[in-house]
Design a protein around this motif. Sequence first.
Motif, PDB file in Angstrom:
ATOM      1  N   LEU A   1       0.707  -1.391  -0.077  1.00  0.00           N
ATOM      2  CA  LEU A   1       0.019   0.210   0.232  1.00  0.00           C
ATOM      3  C   LEU A   1       1.367   0.725   0.261  1.00  0.00           C
ATOM      4  O   LEU A   1       1.750   1.680   0.701  1.00  0.00           O
ATOM      5  CB  LEU A   1      -0.544   0.553   1.364  1.00  0.00           C
ATOM      6  N   VAL A   2       0.890   2.165  -0.753  1.00  0.00           N
ATOM      7  CA  VAL A   2       1.560   2.784  -1.304  1.00  0.00           C
ATOM      8  C   VAL A   2       1.081   4.605  -0.790  1.00  0.00           C
ATOM      9  O   VAL A   2      -0.389   4.489  -1.229  1.00  0.00           O
ATOM     10  CB  VAL A   2       2.651   3.269  -3.316  1.00  0.00           C
ATOM     11  N   VAL A   3       1.491   5.447   0.235  1.00  0.00           N
ATOM     12  CA  VAL A   3       0.958   6.397   0.530  1.00  0.00           C
ATOM     13  C   VAL A   3       1.517   7.762   0.332  1.00  0.00           C
ATOM     14  O   VAL A   3       2.584   7.900   0.670  1.00  0.00           O
ATOM     15  CB  VAL A   3       0.531   6.586   1.840  1.00  0.00           C
ATOM     16  N   ALA A   4       0.874   8.501  -0.821  1.00  0.00           N
ATOM     17  CA  ALA A   4       2.113   9.375  -1.084  1.00  0.00           C
ATOM     18  C   ALA A   4       1.529  10.307  -0.387  1.00  0.00           C
ATOM     19  O   ALA A   4       0.417  10.960   0.782  1.00  0.00           O
ATOM     20  CB  ALA A   4       1.369  10.028  -1.652  1.00  0.00           C
ATOM     21  N   MET A   5       2.873  10.870  -0.225  1.00  0.00           N
ATOM     22  CA  MET A   5       2.741  12.655   1.654  1.00  0.00           C
ATOM     23  C   MET A   5       3.791  14.069   0.780  1.00  0.00           C
ATOM     24  O   MET A   5       5.076  13.316   1.232  1.00  0.00           O
ATOM     25  CB  MET A   5       3.939  11.566   2.999  1.00  0.00           C
ATOM     26  N   THR A   6       3.717  14.179   0.997  1.00  0.00           N
ATOM     27  CA  THR A   6       4.691  16.192   1.115  1.00  0.00           C
ATOM     28  C   THR A   6       5.713  15.471   2.487  1.00  0.00           C
ATOM     29  O   THR A   6       6.589  16.182   2.020  1.00  0.00           O
ATOM     30  CB  THR A   6       4.071  17.133   1.527  1.00  0.00           C
ATOM     31  N   LYS A   7       5.696  15.156   3.176  1.00  0.00           N
ATOM     32  CA  LYS A   7       6.064  14.691   4.253  1.00  0.00           C
ATOM     33  C   LYS A   7       5.713  13.125   5.141  1.00  0.00           C
ATOM     34  O   LYS A   7       5.316  12.771   6.108  1.00  0.00           O
ATOM     35  CB  LYS A   7       5.948  15.833   5.892  1.00  0.00           C
ATOM     36  N   PRO A   8       7.314  12.797   3.798  1.00  0.00           N
ATOM     37  CA  PRO A   8       6.762  10.883   4.772  1.00  0.00           C
ATOM     38  C   PRO A   8       7.037  10.654   5.863  1.00  0.00           C
ATOM     39  O   PRO A   8       6.723   8.993   6.206  1.00  0.00           O
ATOM     40  CB  PRO A   8       8.003  10.121   3.995  1.00  0.00           C
ATOM     41  N   GLU A   9       7.802  11.093   6.306  1.00  0.00           N
ATOM     42  CA  GLU A   9       8.191  11.313   8.212  1.00  0.00           C
ATOM     43  C   GLU A   9       6.824  11.143   8.505  1.00  0.00           C
ATOM     44  O   GLU A   9       7.270  10.138  10.073  1.00  0.00           O
ATOM     45  CB  GLU A   9       9.011  11.703   8.631  1.00  0.00           C
ATOM     46  N   ARG A  10       5.978  11.224   8.542  1.00  0.00           N
ATOM     47  CA  ARG A  10       4.581  11.633   9.401  1.00  0.00           C
ATOM     48  C   ARG A  10       3.285  10.760   8.866  1.00  0.00           C
ATOM     49  O   ARG A  10       2.624  10.524   9.745  1.00  0.00           O
ATOM     50  CB  ARG A  10       3.936  12.783   9.226  1.00  0.00           C
ATOM     51  N   LEU A  11       4.115   9.807   8.301  1.00  0.00           N
ATOM     52  CA  LEU A  11       2.995   8.488   7.799  1.00  0.00           C
ATOM     53  C   LEU A  11       3.021   7.240   8.890  1.00  0.00           C
ATOM     54  O   LEU A  11       2.713   6.569   9.492  1.00  0.00           O
ATOM     55  CB  LEU A  11       3.410   7.964   6.770  1.00  0.00           C
ATOM     56  N   ALA A  12       4.542   6.712  10.053  1.00  0.00           N
ATOM     57  CA  ALA A  12       4.636   6.104  10.804  1.00  0.00           C
ATOM     58  C   ALA A  12       3.361   5.833  12.115  1.00  0.00           C
ATOM     59  O   ALA A  12       2.940   4.828  11.805  1.00  0.00           O
ATOM     60  CB  ALA A  12       6.033   5.130  11.192  1.00  0.00           C
ATOM     61  N   ALA A  13       3.175   7.312  12.265  1.00  0.00           N
ATOM     62  CA  ALA A  13       2.833   7.147  13.784  1.00  0.00           C
ATOM     63  C   ALA A  13       0.904   7.257  13.404  1.00  0.00           C
ATOM     64  O   ALA A  13       0.893   6.498  14.615  1.00  0.00           O
ATOM     65  CB  ALA A  13       2.504   8.741  14.124  1.00  0.00           C
TER      66      ALA A  13
ATOM     67  N   VAL B   1      -8.688  14.764 -10.054  1.00  0.00           N
ATOM     68  CA  VAL B   1      -7.364  14.483  -9.520  1.00  0.00           C
ATOM     69  C   VAL B   1      -6.724  13.121  -9.895  1.00  0.00           C
ATOM     70  O   VAL B   1      -7.333  11.912  -9.826  1.00  0.00           O
ATOM     71  CB  VAL B   1      -7.532  14.457  -8.293  1.00  0.00           C
ATOM     72  N   ARG B   2      -5.282  13.175 -10.426  1.00  0.00           N
ATOM     73  CA  ARG B   2      -4.703  11.659 -10.251  1.00  0.00           C
ATOM     74  C   ARG B   2      -3.614  11.581  -9.012  1.00  0.00           C
ATOM     75  O   ARG B   2      -2.487  11.736  -8.822  1.00  0.00           O
ATOM     76  CB  ARG B   2      -4.170  11.348 -11.769  1.00  0.00           C
ATOM     77  N   GLU B   3      -4.433  11.415  -7.355  1.00  0.00           N
ATOM     78  CA  GLU B   3      -3.580  10.808  -6.912  1.00  0.00           C
ATOM     79  C   GLU B   3      -2.228   9.754  -7.602  1.00  0.00           C
ATOM     80  O   GLU B   3      -0.997  10.147  -6.228  1.00  0.00           O
ATOM     81  CB  GLU B   3      -3.850   9.724  -5.772  1.00  0.00           C
ATOM     82  N   ASP B   4      -2.256   8.797  -7.558  1.00  0.00           N
ATOM     83  CA  ASP B   4      -0.625   8.413  -8.555  1.00  0.00           C
ATOM     84  C   ASP B   4       0.150   9.278  -9.167  1.00  0.00           C
ATOM     85  O   ASP B   4       1.291   9.417  -9.456  1.00  0.00           O
ATOM     86  CB  ASP B   4      -1.275   6.663  -9.621  1.00  0.00           C
ATOM     87  N   LEU B   5      -0.158  10.279 -10.033  1.00  0.00           N
ATOM     88  CA  LEU B   5       0.910  11.073 -10.731  1.00  0.00           C
ATOM     89  C   LEU B   5       1.043  12.559  -9.847  1.00  0.00           C
ATOM     90  O   LEU B   5       1.531  13.108 -10.156  1.00  0.00           O
ATOM     91  CB  LEU B   5      -0.195  11.834 -12.088  1.00  0.00           C
ATOM     92  N   ASN B   6       0.266  12.590  -8.331  1.00  0.00           N
ATOM     93  CA  ASN B   6      -0.114  14.050  -7.958  1.00  0.00           C
ATOM     94  C   ASN B   6      -0.056  15.084  -9.275  1.00  0.00           C
ATOM     95  O   ASN B   6       0.866  15.989  -8.918  1.00  0.00           O
ATOM     96  CB  ASN B   6       1.940  14.218  -7.390  1.00  0.00           C
ATOM     97  N   GLN B   7      -0.955  15.039  -9.724  1.00  0.00           N
ATOM     98  CA  GLN B   7      -1.431  16.540 -10.528  1.00  0.00           C
ATOM     99  C   GLN B   7      -3.039  16.057 -10.450  1.00  0.00           C
ATOM    100  O   GLN B   7      -3.710  15.678 -10.035  1.00  0.00           O
ATOM    101  CB  GLN B   7      -0.691  16.468 -11.882  1.00  0.00           C
ATOM    102  N   VAL B   8      -3.767  17.647 -11.003  1.00  0.00           N
ATOM    103  CA  VAL B   8      -4.878  17.449 -11.835  1.00  0.00           C
ATOM    104  C   VAL B   8      -4.360  16.935 -13.595  1.00  0.00           C
ATOM    105  O   VAL B   8      -3.993  18.204 -13.453  1.00  0.00           O
ATOM    106  CB  VAL B   8      -5.459  18.505 -11.158  1.00  0.00           C
ATOM    107  N   VAL B   9      -5.395  16.954 -13.648  1.00  0.00           N
ATOM    108  CA  VAL B   9      -5.812  15.783 -15.227  1.00  0.00           C
ATOM    109  C   VAL B   9      -6.334  17.094 -15.666  1.00  0.00           C
ATOM    110  O   VAL B   9      -7.616  16.428 -15.304  1.00  0.00           O
ATOM    111  CB  VAL B   9      -5.380  14.840 -15.428  1.00  0.00           C
ATOM    112  N   LEU B  10      -6.286  17.412 -16.588  1.00  0.00           N
ATOM    113  CA  LEU B  10      -7.470  17.763 -17.549  1.00  0.00           C
ATOM    114  C   LEU B  10      -7.446  16.552 -18.451  1.00  0.00           C
ATOM    115  O   LEU B  10      -6.982  16.617 -19.740  1.00  0.00           O
ATOM    116  CB  LEU B  10      -7.215  19.085 -18.681  1.00  0.00           C
ATOM    117  N   LEU B  11      -8.735  16.048 -19.039  1.00  0.00           N
ATOM    118  CA  LEU B  11      -9.419  14.894 -19.384  1.00  0.00           C
ATOM    119  C   LEU B  11      -9.888  16.278 -21.027  1.00  0.00           C
ATOM    120  O   LEU B  11     -10.767  15.903 -20.469  1.00  0.00           O
ATOM    121  CB  LEU B  11      -9.847  13.655 -18.934  1.00  0.00           C
ATOM    122  N   ARG B  12      -9.239  15.871 -22.131  1.00  0.00           N
ATOM    123  CA  ARG B  12      -9.965  16.516 -23.391  1.00  0.00           C
ATOM    124  C   ARG B  12     -11.023  15.653 -23.966  1.00  0.00           C
ATOM    125  O   ARG B  12     -10.455  14.284 -23.857  1.00  0.00           O
ATOM    126  CB  ARG B  12      -9.234  17.062 -24.239  1.00  0.00           C
TER     127      ARG B  12
END
Length: 499
Positions: free
Chosen positions: A101-113, A160-171
Amino acid sequence: MRKRSIGAALATLAASLVALGTISQPGEAAASAGAGEQALAADNVRGSLNYLIGRYGVSEAEALRRLELQRISPALSERLAKEEPDSYAGMWIDQDNGGKLVVAMTKPERLAAIADTFPDAGNIRAKQVTRSLKELNAIRDDLVARLGRPGPESLVLPTVREDLNQVVLLRRDWLPAAKAVAGKAAADTMVSDAVRAHGSAVVSRQLPRPTPAESVSSERAQATPPYADWGYCHPLHCSGYGPMRGGLRLDIQRDNGTWGGCTAGFNLTSTGGSWPNWRWVLTAGHCVMGSNHTHKDFSYHNGAIVGEEYGGPLQNNNYPYDYAVMPYDDGDVAKRWINNWSGKNRVLSTCRTGAYDNVSGAKCQRTGDFYMSGYYPEYEIRPGWIVCASGSGSSKADYGSAYDTGAGAGYYPGTRCGKVLTVGGGIDTDICARRGDSGGPLFSELDSKAYGILAGTYPDQQRTGPCKAGERNNYSPLSLIFQQLDNYYYDEWFQLNVS
């Protein structure tokens, strides 16, 4: 008609709109998953296990571990969004690299707790990213304010594409309006303005239009489809064996007299207005729309009428808004198919074990029903989740008692499981599907939650016959369908039944 907000409408919908698989408040699983729940019983998730065992060569114990990790992920996501909103940026399961389970974090050290308070914490890992989910959602909301509320005719869909860490404009350049010079120019301007405002946080991609998984059979036949009784509820023949449910064949006649085949997805109920307590069947919009369906359509199952086309905003055919809400033909028909039966929240499960379906010779859950307990809105569904789908596509070579949908010899109606590939602007999976499966339900064996209905396969796939490697298809999320129905402010208020 009284205008309601989407949020209020979804609360109402979630309180009572159900499927041929039932549906409860979205996110209910997040409140309870991992909190003293009993371990998954292997026989209750056999299709999902077979997929993992066959696709990744893992043991049954390892496959169960991965499913349990999926089951706790909504609760972990909810806690992280609440307690670490400035760091948490979404999650997915990496099935290709050990089922982590991959969790995207801007501060990875805050996940463990937080992660350490959940089961299987050793298989939860952080991935550092630039933007939090809160930031991504704010960008998307800004783009919605600029571009207008997304809908069937929108040239561009922000997601929102969490796996890309971006907002995608779908044309959707395949829309008629987008093909015009003015439409293309408008879409170009929308994209350039969004990128100018938000930089690298926004990217633009084409959203391919799925190839419909509706029947292509040119078979002409009697005025009503054939009837057969096999002594139990089969996807092609289920009269007198309980209510209409997800996964059953719907035969729909075209203008030229030929019959097309689609699949029932979920049952809906309307309240108040002109249709108090009416029952409806949800299937794919392209099953009743297009150049071959200019007349009023009627759907049949096993030779008996089920529903009728109502038209207007109750149907759309612009993916990911590909749906048709069809009322049961009259009160007697509703009694025959739904009102006189209990367990109106069913999806038929008919296990298939051929190559690339599950595992050749694998143990199956017996053919039966899953009773839906709720649904996941699109934004809560994650890549890597294991899901299942039921369809009724078939060939005359294998089933002489039913219309040929063009599925090809060797492809049988039933339930197949696979993995969510991407989410946003629809749900992409690697589940095998063929013509005749359109409109069929996508759901989970883990918690009996509903996800969406089949729109079609990827544009470059025109496959028939047995399932092969590299299958890919697309589902219209239930939450988008409900939002769109709500946008028309029907006094009847379509709801998912929860009983």
